[in-house]
Design a protein around this motif. Structure first.
Motif, PDB file in Angstrom:
ATOM      1  N   THR A  65       0.790  -0.770   0.059  1.00  0.00           N
ATOM      2  CA  THR A  65       0.228   0.194   0.169  1.00  0.00           C
ATOM      3  C   THR A  65       1.361   1.196  -0.168  1.00  0.00           C
ATOM      4  OG1 THR A  65      -0.101  -0.133   2.508  1.00  0.00           O
ATOM      5  CG2 THR A  65      -1.931  -1.452   1.836  1.00  0.00           C
ATOM      6  N   ALA A  66       0.500   2.737  -0.536  1.00  0.00           N
ATOM      7  CA  ALA A  66       1.119   4.080  -0.355  1.00  0.00           C
ATOM      8  C   ALA A  66       1.665   4.034   0.827  1.00  0.00           C
ATOM      9  CB  ALA A  66       0.111   5.074  -0.560  1.00  0.00           C
ATOM     10  N   ALA A  67       0.902   3.895   2.349  1.00  0.00           N
ATOM     11  CA  ALA A  67       0.577   4.033   3.490  1.00  0.00           C
ATOM     12  C   ALA A  67       2.703   3.117   3.732  1.00  0.00           C
ATOM     13  CB  ALA A  67       0.109   3.399   4.357  1.00  0.00           C
ATOM     14  N   ALA A  68       2.358   1.762   3.465  1.00  0.00           N
ATOM     15  CA  ALA A  68       3.510   0.933   4.006  1.00  0.00           C
ATOM     16  C   ALA A  68       5.032   1.348   2.734  1.00  0.00           C
ATOM     17  CB  ALA A  68       3.230  -0.460   3.593  1.00  0.00           C
ATOM     18  N   MET A  69       4.671   1.611   2.214  1.00  0.00           N
ATOM     19  CA  MET A  69       5.926   2.091   0.820  1.00  0.00           C
ATOM     20  C   MET A  69       6.478   3.086   1.855  1.00  0.00           C
ATOM     21  SD  MET A  69       6.641   0.150  -1.464  1.00  0.00           S
ATOM     22  CE  MET A  69       7.143   0.552  -3.198  1.00  0.00           C
ATOM     23  N   ASP A  70       5.645   4.211   2.185  1.00  0.00           N
ATOM     24  CA  ASP A  70       5.366   5.367   3.048  1.00  0.00           C
ATOM     25  C   ASP A  70       6.543   5.474   3.767  1.00  0.00           C
ATOM     26  OD1 ASP A  70       4.908   7.517   0.363  1.00  0.00           O
ATOM     27  OD2 ASP A  70       2.791   7.866   2.213  1.00  0.00           O
ATOM     28  N   LEU A  71       5.662   4.241   4.395  1.00  0.00           N
ATOM     29  CA  LEU A  71       6.751   3.857   5.906  1.00  0.00           C
ATOM     30  C   LEU A  71       8.358   2.900   5.906  1.00  0.00           C
ATOM     31  CD1 LEU A  71       7.127   3.935   9.030  1.00  0.00           C
ATOM     32  CD2 LEU A  71       5.859   1.913   8.569  1.00  0.00           C
ATOM     33  N   LEU A  72       8.195   2.343   4.804  1.00  0.00           N
ATOM     34  CA  LEU A  72       9.041   1.861   4.384  1.00  0.00           C
ATOM     35  C   LEU A  72      10.710   3.411   4.171  1.00  0.00           C
ATOM     36  CD1 LEU A  72       8.010  -0.821   2.355  1.00  0.00           C
ATOM     37  CD2 LEU A  72       9.900  -1.248   4.087  1.00  0.00           C
ATOM     38  N   ARG A  73      10.108   4.263   3.430  1.00  0.00           N
ATOM     39  CA  ARG A  73      10.708   4.962   2.787  1.00  0.00           C
ATOM     40  C   ARG A  73      11.410   5.774   3.234  1.00  0.00           C
ATOM     41  NH1 ARG A  73       7.723   5.187  -2.203  1.00  0.00           N
ATOM     42  NH2 ARG A  73       5.832   6.198  -1.176  1.00  0.00           N
ATOM     43  N   ARG A  74      10.475   6.283   4.876  1.00  0.00           N
ATOM     44  CA  ARG A  74      11.706   6.956   6.041  1.00  0.00           C
ATOM     45  C   ARG A  74      12.632   6.032   6.792  1.00  0.00           C
ATOM     46  NH1 ARG A  74       5.356   8.066   7.130  1.00  0.00           N
ATOM     47  NH2 ARG A  74       5.584   6.184   9.519  1.00  0.00           N
ATOM     48  N   LEU A  75      11.973   4.758   7.023  1.00  0.00           N
ATOM     49  CA  LEU A  75      12.829   3.655   7.594  1.00  0.00           C
ATOM     50  C   LEU A  75      14.041   3.718   7.019  1.00  0.00           C
ATOM     51  CD1 LEU A  75       9.919   0.803   8.497  1.00  0.00           C
ATOM     52  CD2 LEU A  75      11.628   2.528  10.410  1.00  0.00           C
ATOM     53  N   ARG A  76      14.383   3.744   5.705  1.00  0.00           N
ATOM     54  CA  ARG A  76      15.617   3.906   4.312  1.00  0.00           C
ATOM     55  C   ARG A  76      16.413   5.022   5.128  1.00  0.00           C
ATOM     56  NH1 ARG A  76      14.553   3.837  -1.802  1.00  0.00           N
ATOM     57  NH2 ARG A  76      14.017   6.327  -1.459  1.00  0.00           N
ATOM     58  N   ALA A  77      15.241   5.970   5.079  1.00  0.00           N
ATOM     59  CA  ALA A  77      16.546   6.711   5.225  1.00  0.00           C
ATOM     60  C   ALA A  77      17.243   7.280   7.010  1.00  0.00           C
ATOM     61  CB  ALA A  77      15.211   8.501   4.864  1.00  0.00           C
ATOM     62  N   ALA A  78      15.978   6.398   7.462  1.00  0.00           N
ATOM     63  CA  ALA A  78      17.145   6.556   8.046  1.00  0.00           C
ATOM     64  C   ALA A  78      17.844   5.907   9.447  1.00  0.00           C
ATOM     65  CB  ALA A  78      15.772   6.413   9.794  1.00  0.00           C
ATOM     66  N   HIS A  79      18.258   4.562   8.472  1.00  0.00           N
ATOM     67  CA  HIS A  79      18.525   3.440   8.783  1.00  0.00           C
ATOM     68  C   HIS A  79      19.339   2.815   7.167  1.00  0.00           C
ATOM     69  CE1 HIS A  79      16.585   2.668  12.486  1.00  0.00           C
ATOM     70  NE2 HIS A  79      15.932   2.551  11.869  1.00  0.00           N
ATOM     71  N   GLY A  80      19.359   2.983   6.456  1.00  0.00           N
ATOM     72  CA  GLY A  80      19.980   2.854   5.388  1.00  0.00           C
ATOM     73  C   GLY A  80      18.985   1.427   4.142  1.00  0.00           C
ATOM     74  N   PRO A  81      19.561   0.738   3.347  1.00  0.00           N
ATOM     75  CA  PRO A  81      19.304  -0.337   2.883  1.00  0.00           C
ATOM     76  C   PRO A  81      18.235  -1.050   3.328  1.00  0.00           C
ATOM     77  CG  PRO A  81      20.988  -0.085   1.727  1.00  0.00           C
ATOM     78  CD  PRO A  81      20.931   0.947   2.518  1.00  0.00           C
ATOM     79  N   LEU A  82      16.684  -1.630   2.900  1.00  0.00           N
ATOM     80  CA  LEU A  82      16.083  -2.086   3.813  1.00  0.00           C
ATOM     81  C   LEU A  82      15.962  -3.832   3.641  1.00  0.00           C
ATOM     82  CD1 LEU A  82      13.685   0.218   4.559  1.00  0.00           C
ATOM     83  CD2 LEU A  82      15.183  -0.456   6.283  1.00  0.00           C
ATOM     84  N   MET A  83      15.110  -4.728   4.056  1.00  0.00           N
ATOM     85  CA  MET A  83      14.623  -6.675   3.935  1.00  0.00           C
ATOM     86  C   MET A  83      13.804  -6.355   4.683  1.00  0.00           C
ATOM     87  SD  MET A  83      16.781  -8.919   5.212  1.00  0.00           S
ATOM     88  CE  MET A  83      15.993 -10.331   4.356  1.00  0.00           C
ATOM     89  N   LEU A  84      12.573  -7.218   4.465  1.00  0.00           N
ATOM     90  CA  LEU A  84      11.638  -7.707   4.719  1.00  0.00           C
ATOM     91  C   LEU A  84      11.760  -9.230   4.746  1.00  0.00           C
ATOM     92  CD1 LEU A  84      10.819  -5.190   3.304  1.00  0.00           C
ATOM     93  CD2 LEU A  84       8.715  -5.479   5.130  1.00  0.00           C
ATOM     94  N   HIS A  85      11.092 -10.127   5.764  1.00  0.00           N
ATOM     95  CA  HIS A  85      10.773 -11.546   5.690  1.00  0.00           C
ATOM     96  C   HIS A  85       9.626 -11.379   6.578  1.00  0.00           C
ATOM     97  CE1 HIS A  85      11.622 -15.522   6.726  1.00  0.00           C
ATOM     98  NE2 HIS A  85      12.420 -15.663   5.852  1.00  0.00           N
ATOM     99  N   GLN A  86       8.767 -11.980   6.214  1.00  0.00           N
ATOM    100  CA  GLN A  86       7.189 -12.811   6.308  1.00  0.00           C
ATOM    101  C   GLN A  86       7.555 -13.992   7.048  1.00  0.00           C
ATOM    102  OE1 GLN A  86       3.941 -11.422   5.987  1.00  0.00           O
ATOM    103  NE2 GLN A  86       3.864 -12.733   7.246  1.00  0.00           N
ATOM    104  N   SER A  87       7.392 -13.038   8.734  1.00  0.00           N
ATOM    105  CA  SER A  87       7.628 -14.349   9.808  1.00  0.00           C
ATOM    106  C   SER A  87       6.623 -15.529   9.419  1.00  0.00           C
ATOM    107  CB  SER A  87       7.473 -13.567  10.792  1.00  0.00           C
ATOM    108  OG  SER A  87       7.343 -14.574  11.957  1.00  0.00           O
ATOM    109  N   GLY A  88       6.857 -16.752   9.816  1.00  0.00           N
ATOM    110  CA  GLY A  88       5.861 -17.668   9.784  1.00  0.00           C
ATOM    111  C   GLY A  88       5.383 -18.002  11.710  1.00  0.00           C
ATOM    112  N   GLY A  89       5.733 -17.231  12.578  1.00  0.00           N
ATOM    113  CA  GLY A  89       4.997 -17.296  13.544  1.00  0.00           C
ATOM    114  C   GLY A  89       6.375 -16.828  14.518  1.00  0.00           C
ATOM    115  N   CYS A  90       6.034 -17.996  16.276  1.00  0.00           N
ATOM    116  CA  CYS A  90       7.065 -17.720  17.303  1.00  0.00           C
ATOM    117  C   CYS A  90       6.254 -16.305  17.996  1.00  0.00           C
ATOM    118  CB  CYS A  90       8.194 -17.898  16.669  1.00  0.00           C
ATOM    119  SG  CYS A  90       9.032 -18.314  18.069  1.00  0.00           S
ATOM    120  N   CYS A  91       7.152 -15.483  18.640  1.00  0.00           N
ATOM    121  CA  CYS A  91       7.055 -14.604  18.793  1.00  0.00           C
ATOM    122  C   CYS A  91       6.399 -13.714  18.496  1.00  0.00           C
ATOM    123  CB  CYS A  91       8.225 -14.049  19.914  1.00  0.00           C
ATOM    124  SG  CYS A  91      10.185 -14.005  19.048  1.00  0.00           S
ATOM    125  N   ASP A  92       6.330 -13.367  17.096  1.00  0.00           N
ATOM    126  CA  ASP A  92       6.145 -12.131  16.595  1.00  0.00           C
ATOM    127  C   ASP A  92       4.751 -12.021  15.712  1.00  0.00           C
ATOM    128  OD1 ASP A  92       7.243 -13.290  14.618  1.00  0.00           O
ATOM    129  OD2 ASP A  92       8.897 -12.473  14.060  1.00  0.00           O
TER     130      ASP A  92
END
Length: 180
Positions: free
Chosen positions: A12-39
């Motif tokens: 979504t546009a909102a998720a992409m906006d948040l990813l852009r803010r996170l990239r500005a603060a932390h550099g290049p990003l990656m995501l992993h779709q978790s399969g469960g457990c603590c998260d």
């Protein structure tokens, strides 16, 4: 004319906006779709390289952080503009019939994911592929972590990657004019 293969991941546009803010603060990003457990089963966002991608993890796609709602890329992105979205092999088997739509909602996510202190959390939404889309996907190579390390990348897709809102990618019957 055959159905073109759909993207396995959109945002979504909102998720992409948040990813852009996170990239500005932390550099290049990656995501992993978790399969469960603590998260739970949340998509987790990390600085690129901070999560070890397994040889049998599956690349769902590369989110191009330059793109806005409905846009297709008009040039090759720089590597730092791309946020790979991964899922474990066994989790992929459960989700392979579904397009993952990365969204964000207010709330506190897992302490491991970069968006946690932002007051938002990423959320996975899903849309089941129709029969024609599933048939088209059989011709698309699934890229594993091992293949990615060797340089394999997904082919460009004709479908826009960014949607305005989750309902634009995951319509609920009867909620929008013309929805059936």
């Amino acid at each position: 004319m055959p159905t073109p293969a759909p993207r396995r991941v959109r945002a979504t546009a909102a998720a992409m906006d948040l990813l852009r803010r996170l990239r500005a603060a932390h550099g290049p990003l990656m995501l992993h779709q978790s399969g469960g457990c603590c998260d739970g089963s949340a998509p987790m966002c990390y600085p690129a390289g901070e999560f070890i991608v397994g040889d049998r993890d599956i690349l769902l796609g590369l989110l191009d952080l330059r793109l806005r709602t409905g846009e297709l890329p008009d040039s090759e992105p720089n590597p730092e503009d791309l946020a790979p979205v991964w899922i474990s092999g066994p989790q992929f088997v459960a989700w392979e019939h579904t397009q993952l739509v990365l969204d964000m909602v207010p709330g506190r996510g897992s302490g491991f994911s970069l968006e946690s202190p932002e007051g938002y959390r990423f959320l996975s939404r899903g849309r089941v592929f129709d029969t024609d889309e599933l048939a088209a996907l059989t011709a698309v190579e699934v890229i594993t972590g091992a293949a990615f390390e060797l340089g394999d990348r997904p082919a460009p897709a004709d479908e826009p990657q960014v949607v305005g809102e989750a309902i634009d990618a995951c319509p609920v019957p009867g909620t929008r004019p013309g929805a059936g």
